[in-house]
Design an enzyme around this catalytic site. Structure first.
Site, short mmCIF file in Angstrom:
data_model
loop_
_atom_site.label_atom_id
_atom_site.label_comp_id
_atom_site.label_asym_id
_atom_site.label_seq_id
_atom_site.Cartn_x
_atom_site.Cartn_y
_atom_site.Cartn_z
N LYS A 1 10.94 12.94 2.90
CA LYS A 1 10.58 11.66 3.51
C LYS A 1 11.61 11.20 4.54
CE LYS A 1 6.60 10.92 1.72
NZ LYS A 1 5.42 10.87 2.60
N HIS B 1 3.44 5.92 -13.40
CA HIS B 1 4.60 5.05 -13.32
C HIS B 1 4.50 3.97 -14.39
CE1 HIS B 1 4.64 6.64 -9.02
NE2 HIS B 1 5.77 7.06 -9.58
N TYR C 1 11.68 15.34 -2.79
CA TYR C 1 10.71 14.45 -2.16
C TYR C 1 11.42 13.50 -1.20
CZ TYR C 1 7.01 10.89 -1.82
OH TYR C 1 6.07 9.99 -1.36
N SER D 1 8.89 6.14 1.10
CA SER D 1 9.06 5.59 -0.24
C SER D 1 10.47 5.03 -0.37
CB SER D 1 8.82 6.68 -1.29
OG SER D 1 9.33 6.31 -2.55
N SER D 2 10.63 4.07 -1.27
CA SER D 2 11.95 3.49 -1.49
C SER D 2 12.91 4.49 -2.14
CB SER D 2 11.84 2.23 -2.36
OG SER D 2 11.26 2.53 -3.62
N CYS D 3 12.40 5.64 -2.58
CA CYS D 3 13.28 6.66 -3.18
C CYS D 3 14.17 7.34 -2.15
CB CYS D 3 12.46 7.70 -3.93
SG CYS D 3 11.61 8.87 -2.87
#
Length: 318
Positions: free
Chosen positions: A139, A178, A135, A106-108
């Site tokens: 990742k 979201h 999270y 994920s871009s997070c």
């Protein structure tokens, strides 16, 4: 290289279901297991499954996901579940002779104040966003696990980091979804109830990037067949819109003709969150579904699958 027998872990989720659809249309033998059939946190069970089924390739889309409240309330569950799932699947895939594994992040994973647009080399250059660091750390560990197995064992495991996704199968729960599906549901409920306005949190000036999940699925399959490298790749459109522009587009698709009210007393969040996709673009893949086209199909899916459920109209940005 094309693979005929592919295990899609997490096939019930937004991304996994889209990947399964794309693979099935291509004629691949798609192997899936529900959580009840295969507990991915059970190392012995995952090893038995891989040894028995022996897929040629694996798409690892399974993960424990949730919003800010869930991450803050259950940090141990988020970091443990995701780390153990990743380690179990990656290790068992290697041990059973899987030829290719695609790990999805994920871009997070990027620092909270990463330069914009965010390039792959910005990873681990600053502090993470505190509301989802559990999270994000998991990742990042998944990326590093793939790189470690490649370096030590020569295992062809690649990692892809998609941007904000939307599309059929999305979560439209007003409390946990979201921004895009939440806006779609609010506009729909406002249209049905005849509400004169819908309130959106913030100034509307924050910028976000959105990728249709079918585009993401095609990117995953394309990379599975065409990319073998240690470096992870960003997956997105390379373009962003203001939240105001996104809200206006959703309102048009839904058919809501009332007023959009932006509550400037509420936070905008990060001013901008955009992926640099130049590496993937240079390799030969580019997104093709424009936002409004994707919204039309998403709204059709929402009407067919969600709006028949009992809902309460909420227009406070919650």
């Amino acid at each position: 290289m094309k693979y005929s027998r592919i295990f899609v872990a997490g096939h019930k989720g937004l991304v996994g279901s889209a990947v399964a659809r794309v693979l099935e249309k291509s004629g691949a033998d798609v192997v899936t297991r529900t959580r009840q059939e295969l507990d991915l946190t059970d190392q012995a069970a995952v090893r038995r499954f891989m040894a028995d089924v022996r897929p040629e390739a694996v798409v690892l889309a399974a993960a424990k996901v949730g919003g800010i409240h869930a991450n803050d309330t259950y940090p141990a569950e988020f970091i443990w579940n995701n780390c153990i799932i990743q380690c179990n699947v990656i290790d068992a895939a290697y041990r059973s002779g899987v030829s290719k594994l695609v790990f999805l992040g994920s871009s997070c994973i990027y620092p909270k104040f990463a330069p914009q647009p965010m390039r792959e080399e910005h990873l681990l250059t600053g502090a993470l966003e505190p509301t989802n660091e559990w999270y994000a750390v998991a990742k990042i560990a998944g990326i590093k696990t793939c790189q470690a197995y490649r370096r030590q064992y020569g295992f062809d495991a690649i990692s892809l980091m998609p941007t904000n996704l939307y599309g059929p199968g999305d979560n439209f729960d007003l409390l946990n979804s979201h921004v895009l599906p939440a806006l779609m549901r609010r506009f729909h409920e406002a249209k049905v109830s005849g509400a004169p306005s819908v309130t959106v949190w913030g100034t509307g000036n924050a910028r976000r990037e959105f990728l249709h999940v079918d585009d993401c699925a095609h990117a995953i399959v394309w990379c599975m067949e065409n990319y073998s490298g240690e470096d992870f790749l960003n997956v997105g459109t390379g373009q962003d819109l203001t939240i105001r522009e996104v809200a206006q587009a959703v309102a048009r698709v839904v058919g809501f003709t009332g007023e959009l009210v932006f509550d400037v007393s509420k936070p905008d969040g990060t001013p901008r969150k955009l992926l640099d996709v130049s590496r993937l673009d240079a390799l030969g893949w580019r997104a093709s579904i424009v936002l409004e086209e994707g919204l039309v199909g998403t709204y059709r899916w929402f009407l067919d699958n969600i709006c028949c459920l009992r809902t309460e109209s909420r227009f406070d940005g919650s």
